[in-house]
Design an enzyme around this catalytic site. Structure first.
Site, PDB file in Angstrom:
ATOM      1  N   GLU A 179       5.428 -10.345  15.969  1.00 52.85           N
ATOM      2  CA  GLU A 179       5.010 -11.156  17.104  1.00 52.85           C
ATOM      3  C   GLU A 179       4.731 -12.605  16.718  1.00 52.85           C
ATOM      4  OE1 GLU A 179       2.041  -8.024  17.576  1.00 52.85           O
ATOM      5  OE2 GLU A 179       2.480  -8.448  15.496  1.00 52.85           O
TER       6      GLU A 179
ATOM      7  N   ARG B 273       0.817  -1.213   0.000  1.00 54.45           N
ATOM      8  CA  ARG B 273       0.000   0.000   0.000  1.00 54.45           C
ATOM      9  C   ARG B 273       0.849   1.260   0.000  1.00 54.45           C
ATOM     10  NH1 ARG B 273      -4.481  -0.925   4.547  1.00 54.45           N
ATOM     11  NH2 ARG B 273      -2.580  -1.001   5.749  1.00 54.45           N
TER      12      ARG B 273
END
Length: 179
Positions: free
Chosen positions: A99, A62
């Site tokens: 994560e 994006r």
């Protein structure tokens, strides 16, 4: 649109996407509105038109949307940072942790030269992992990041403070507190 135009109305919060507990900031409505996107581009141009920049580096995917428009408007080359394996030729790579795993991004080695002054653009600044990896790529090629620009900053996730601590200036049009 008025001078009081706020882009927040074109950025939708999608709770629990892509997983529970995450609030996804959907920029699709902003990209789908030519007037809103034009106002965002104009805000960046007001900031960067007089900067001594050699290129705009945009991050997959994006970041390419606004980054390419900025490069065009600033009359500067657009350099892409992509996911590993997506660019031909000799590439420099940098990995970063998330994560739930790690990712690798790359940039063509011949895309920048020593001393280039770069505007690094991504759509959203969250934890800063992708932007820090892109900064590593840029500096490994001898160039310097003049500033990191994003449409959205999520300061509670620490990316902008991580960049500031590393001596890298950041600029975003809007910031959202996640708590």
């Amino acid at each position: 649109m008025s001078s009081q135009f706020e882009i927040e109305q074109y950025i939708h919060a999608i709770p629990d996407f892509p997983e529970p507990g995450v609030v996804f900031r959907d920029l699709s409505p902003l990209f789908a509105n030519p007037k809103a996107l034009r106002i965002c581009i104009d805000r960046y141009l007001e900031r960067y038109i007089d900067w001594d920049l050699d290129a705009v580096v945009a991050i997959d995917a994006r970041g390419f949307i606004v980054g390419s428009i900025l490069a065009w408007e600033l009359k500067k080359p657009l350099i892409m940072v992509r996911k590993a394996g997506k660019l031909p030729g000799e590439c420099e790579q940098a990995s970063y942790s998330m994560e739930y795993g790690s990712r690798t991004v790359e940039m063509q080695k011949a895309s920048l030269k020593a001393g280039d002054n770069i505007l690094l653009f991504d759509d959203l600044l969250a934890t800063g992992g992708t932007v820090m990896a892109a900064t590593t790529l840029i500096t490994s090629l001898g160039a310097k990041v003049a500033e990191v620009a994003a449409l959205v900053d999520l300061p509670d996730l620490g990316g902008s403070s991580k960049l500031t601590s590393a001596g890298i200036s950041t600029f975003s049009l809007v910031a959202y507190a996640e708590s």
